[in-house]
Design a protein around this motif. Structure first.
Motif, short mmCIF file in Angstrom:
data_model
loop_
_atom_site.label_atom_id
_atom_site.label_comp_id
_atom_site.label_asym_id
_atom_site.label_seq_id
_atom_site.Cartn_x
_atom_site.Cartn_y
_atom_site.Cartn_z
N ASP A 50 0.74 -1.38 -0.04
CA ASP A 50 -0.02 0.18 -0.04
C ASP A 50 0.79 1.19 0.13
O ASP A 50 0.25 2.46 0.18
CB ASP A 50 -0.83 0.09 1.19
CG ASP A 50 -1.87 -1.18 1.24
OD1 ASP A 50 -2.38 -1.52 -0.05
OD2 ASP A 50 -2.22 -1.92 2.34
N ASP A 51 1.92 1.11 -0.24
CA ASP A 51 3.15 2.07 -0.32
C ASP A 51 3.21 3.02 1.08
O ASP A 51 3.21 4.07 1.10
CB ASP A 51 2.86 3.35 -1.48
CG ASP A 51 3.19 2.66 -2.73
OD1 ASP A 51 3.82 1.67 -2.94
OD2 ASP A 51 2.58 3.03 -3.84
N PRO A 68 12.52 13.20 11.77
CA PRO A 68 12.16 11.86 12.28
C PRO A 68 10.95 11.21 12.21
O PRO A 68 10.70 10.11 11.94
CB PRO A 68 12.56 11.90 13.91
CG PRO A 68 13.53 13.20 13.86
CD PRO A 68 13.06 14.13 12.88
N GLU A 69 9.87 12.21 12.28
CA GLU A 69 8.53 11.35 12.03
C GLU A 69 7.99 11.08 10.86
O GLU A 69 7.19 10.04 10.42
CB GLU A 69 7.48 12.48 12.49
CG GLU A 69 7.31 13.82 11.69
CD GLU A 69 8.45 14.85 12.19
OE1 GLU A 69 8.35 16.09 11.87
OE2 GLU A 69 9.12 14.57 13.01
N MET A 70 8.96 11.56 9.75
CA MET A 70 8.81 11.17 8.26
C MET A 70 9.39 9.77 8.08
O MET A 70 8.99 8.98 7.23
CB MET A 70 9.18 11.99 7.11
CG MET A 70 8.61 13.52 7.54
SD MET A 70 6.73 13.41 7.26
CE MET A 70 6.83 12.47 5.81
N LEU A 71 9.97 9.21 9.04
CA LEU A 71 10.47 7.78 8.74
C LEU A 71 10.00 6.71 9.85
O LEU A 71 10.60 5.85 9.99
CB LEU A 71 11.99 7.95 9.06
CG LEU A 71 12.90 8.82 8.16
CD1 LEU A 71 14.52 8.85 8.58
CD2 LEU A 71 12.83 8.34 6.75
N GLN A 72 8.88 7.11 10.09
CA GLN A 72 8.25 6.23 11.14
C GLN A 72 7.33 5.16 10.35
O GLN A 72 6.74 5.54 9.29
CB GLN A 72 7.48 6.78 12.03
CG GLN A 72 8.06 7.79 12.97
CD GLN A 72 9.04 7.08 14.10
OE1 GLN A 72 8.51 6.01 14.47
NE2 GLN A 72 10.22 7.25 14.35
N PRO A 73 7.28 3.94 10.84
CA PRO A 73 6.24 3.13 10.09
C PRO A 73 4.94 3.72 9.76
O PRO A 73 4.16 4.11 10.70
CB PRO A 73 6.44 1.86 10.77
CG PRO A 73 7.78 1.72 11.63
CD PRO A 73 7.95 3.13 11.75
N GLY A 74 4.18 3.29 8.84
CA GLY A 74 3.09 3.59 8.34
C GLY A 74 2.94 4.95 7.69
O GLY A 74 2.02 5.25 6.89
N THR A 75 4.11 5.77 7.49
CA THR A 75 4.02 7.05 6.49
C THR A 75 4.02 6.74 5.01
O THR A 75 4.71 5.61 4.71
CB THR A 75 5.44 7.81 6.77
OG1 THR A 75 5.62 7.99 8.32
CG2 THR A 75 5.35 8.94 6.16
N ARG A 76 3.12 7.27 4.59
CA ARG A 76 2.92 7.05 3.06
C ARG A 76 3.97 7.50 2.37
O ARG A 76 4.84 8.44 2.64
CB ARG A 76 1.54 7.84 2.53
CG ARG A 76 0.30 7.63 3.31
CD ARG A 76 -0.83 8.26 2.65
NE ARG A 76 -0.76 9.67 2.27
CZ ARG A 76 -1.21 10.46 1.65
NH1 ARG A 76 -2.25 10.02 0.90
NH2 ARG A 76 -1.14 11.68 1.48
N LEU A 77 4.26 6.74 1.07
CA LEU A 77 5.26 7.30 0.22
C LEU A 77 5.14 8.48 -0.16
O LEU A 77 6.07 9.27 -0.41
CB LEU A 77 5.24 6.16 -0.84
CG LEU A 77 6.21 6.20 -2.00
CD1 LEU A 77 7.67 6.35 -1.86
CD2 LEU A 77 6.09 5.24 -3.06
N ASP A 79 3.98 11.13 1.05
CA ASP A 79 4.22 12.23 1.97
C ASP A 79 5.80 12.18 2.32
O ASP A 79 6.48 13.18 2.51
CB ASP A 79 3.66 11.76 3.32
CG ASP A 79 2.23 11.87 3.42
OD1 ASP A 79 1.62 12.62 2.68
OD2 ASP A 79 1.39 11.15 4.15
N VAL A 80 6.49 10.94 2.28
CA VAL A 80 7.84 10.91 2.20
C VAL A 80 8.65 11.68 1.19
O VAL A 80 9.46 12.68 1.11
CB VAL A 80 8.32 9.41 2.31
CG1 VAL A 80 10.05 9.27 2.10
CG2 VAL A 80 7.84 8.83 3.51
N LEU A 81 8.12 11.45 -0.07
CA LEU A 81 8.68 12.09 -1.37
C LEU A 81 8.29 13.71 -1.10
O LEU A 81 9.41 14.28 -1.62
CB LEU A 81 7.97 11.61 -2.49
CG LEU A 81 8.31 10.10 -2.81
CD1 LEU A 81 7.57 9.64 -4.15
CD2 LEU A 81 9.70 10.28 -3.13
N GLY A 82 7.10 14.02 -0.65
CA GLY A 82 6.84 15.37 -0.56
C GLY A 82 7.95 16.22 0.26
O GLY A 82 8.35 17.38 0.09
#
Length: 595
Positions: A50-51, A68-77, A79-82
């Motif tokens: 589910d990315d 750090p919060e962007m690298l927590q499990p469950g973060t959407r791909l 959102d990470v790319l943004g």
């Protein structure tokens, strides 16, 4: 407590224990995975089908400045790319897009598209001097694993290699177009680089020079002198400079100031030789300097280098020097010598030879100039040690000294444009000992009467080894090298220009040894050897045949031995190499015949 309730509590306890064990095992595996990432210096990111982020190693913040919060499990791909885009990192852009402000959504969509490929492998630029190798793989269960490895140092090295190659190519192009000859030799004094100007001296291609030594290009005397100066520079590191007069392959003169330098690190030294072309400025022993009318005198004049062997000039030189007693030549060293000849070529040869012997030498054209010169020399207190007079000069008075100076006559015997044809004609008529050329010129009389004898003992003495060595070689420069080496050893020889001619000369002269080049026109060395061996079956004799090859390849060597050859040597040949082969085969064969 009812039994059913007790059983439920037992089940829950077991489940809790199992979960604790599973949790402990997962932590151990996760720790091992993190350690592996640290050891490999790689960042690893895992997304589910589910990315959504499942795992991000500790190395990830080194590549992307994410909170750090962007690298927590469950973060959407997405959102990470943004967050990566907002941090200012832009990767995956085409060259024409770099330097421009990309659209945020378009960039994110392009990255997601690459993220969903089954395989994606690319080296991306994250900054001015930072490069990252992205590897992405989509597993059958939908999970995506991405690894990032910093390859900045590798890319810098590759870029440096590219720049170095460009500089090398540019340097080679510059050196190749230099008007002055230039060569580079390795620590074994083998040519490893030459430019066009140097190849033009020999009128040959670079491939015919590279990998060889000077012994394959010049006469023995010049080769020894050149090698001695090379070794001096190689051993001491002191530069070497000499004014030289070189005769090109086309017979034209080349006046150069030769400079030699040592380059490279210890154990990997090389010799760079640069020949500064002074032909346009050379006038006798003087060279016009660049500034004004100042004259720069070259001490000792231009030494006759003869880097490209000229058999005609060498024959002329030997003919003239053989008429001057050795004690006069020794006495002239460091002294003053006057040459008297109306022939400029004779004067040039003799003046050059005396200058090589460190004598102060000049030439005049006739006897009146001779008298005027010696009169002026005596008036100024300059002692002349020797006068050499051309016997063709009218009024020389039989060589008697008019001023109390030692005088010698030399008979040029037609030195000039017709000298070579006269020598060849004389060579056809005279024996080896009487011929001015000795064994340099191959006898053209291949059609002379010859015979085949089935009984070797019935052959006349002239047919049994009257020629010690037969050389089969089609390259003219190599022919001269062989001639000079064998002549210096006092060995009679003949030169064949192809395999067919080699067989003919073998039948005629029955040499004690044959040096057979493998690659020759008309008939190669292998076929020539097979024909000689077939003929020897009728006579019951065996002539040692040694292959001369350009490369010591096992296949070539085996072919030579299979054809009936006794041994092989590789080019470039040297005097030591020829002497060893001669002693091993020719000298041993002579001892058996005598015994």
């Amino acid at each position: 407590m009812p039994i059913s309730m007790f059983s439920e509590c037992q089940r829950q306890a077991r489940t809790a224990i199992m979960n604790d064990v599973a949790s402990s095992d997962a932590h151990i595996r996760l720790g091992m995975f993190e350690a592996a990432c640290d050891i490999l210096a790689a960042a690893v990111i895992v997304y589910d089908k589910d990315d959504r982020l499942v795992f991000a190693s500790r190395q990830v913040p080194r590549y992307f400045p994410l909170p750090p919060e962007m690298l927590q499990p469950g973060t959407r791909l997405r959102d990470v790319l943004g967050a990566i885009f907002d941090s200012g990192v832009r990767y995956g852009l085409a060259p024409e897009q770099r330097g421009k402000a990309p659209n945020r959504e378009e960039w994110i969509s392009t990255r997601i598209s690459a993220h969903w490929r089954e395989l994606h492998d690319a080296v991306e630029r994250l900054g001015r001097d930072r490069w990252v190798h992205f590897r992405k793989r989509r597993l059958p269960n939908g999970y995506n694993i991405t690894t990032l490895v910093d390859v900045s140092e590798q890319k810098k090295q590759e870029e440096q290699w590219r720049l170095d190659l460009e500089r090398i190519a540019l340097t080679e192009e510059i050196l190749e177009t230099l008007p002055s000859p230039m060569v580079i030799k390795d620590r074994n004094l083998t040519y490893i680089a030459v430019n066009k100007a140097f190849c033009a001296i020999y009128d040959t291609a670079a491939d015919a020079i590279l990998g060889r030594s000077v012994w394959a290009l010049a006469d023995a005397e010049s080769s020894g002198r050149i090698e001695a100066s090379d070794r001096g520079v190689l051993e001491t590191g002191e530069p070497f400079t000499l004014a030289e007069h070189i005769v090109r392959a086309d017979g034209s003169d080349l006046y150069v100031i030769t400079h030699k330098y040592r380059i490279g690190a210890p154990g990997h030294h090389a010799i760079v030789t640069i020949m500064e072309d002074m032909t346009a400025y050379a006038a006798g022993e003087q060279v016009m300097a660049d500034a004004g009318d100042t004259l720069l005198r070259v001490p000792g004049g231009f030494v006759a280098a003869q880097n490209c062997f000229d058999p005609v000039r060498d024959a002329e030189r030997r003919l003239l020097l053989d008429q001057i007693p050795p004690e006069d030549l020794r006495a002239a060293q460091g002294g003053r010598v006057l040459v008297v000849s109306p022939n400029p070529r004779i004067a040039d040869i003799l003046v050059g030879e005396f200058k090589v012997r460190s004598a102060d030498c000049c030439a005049v054209r006739d006897m009146p100039e001779h008298d005027a010169f010696l009169t002026l020399a005596q008036a100024r207190g300059l002692a002349v040690d020797l006068v050499v007079i051309d016997d063709n000069l009218p009024g020389h008075g039989g060589g008697e000294s008019r001023f109390g100076v030692a005088t010698r006559l030399v008979k040029p015997d037609g030195i000039g444009p017709d000298f070579m044809p006269a020598l060849v004609e004389a060579h056809e008529l005279l024996s080896n000992d009487e011929s001015p050329l000795g064994d340099i010129v191959t006898s053209p009389a291949l059609s002379d009467d010859w015979y085949i004898a089935t009984d070797i003992t019935s052959m006349p003495p002239t047919a049994l080894g009257d020629v010690e060595v037969l050389v089969a070689e089609d390259n003219q420069i190599n022919q001269f090298v062989f001639s000079q080496i064998l002549e210096s050893m006092g060995i009679s020889h003949r030169i064949a220009e192809n395999g067919e001619e080699a067989v003919t000369l073998w039948r005629k002269h029955q040499p004690r040894l044959v040096l057979m080049d493998i690659s020759m026109p008309v008939m190669n060395g292998i076929d020539a050897t097979l024909e000689i061996r077939a003929a020897e079956k009728l006579t019951g004799t065996h002539t040692p045949i040694v292959a001369v090859t350009a490369q010591a390849l096992n296949a070539d060597m085996q072919n030579c031995l299979d054809a009936g050859m006794d041994d092989y040597i590789t080019k470039p040949v040297s005097p030591d190499m020829i002497e060893v082969i001669y002693r091993r085969y020719a000298a041993a064969r002579l001892e058996k015949i005598v015994a």
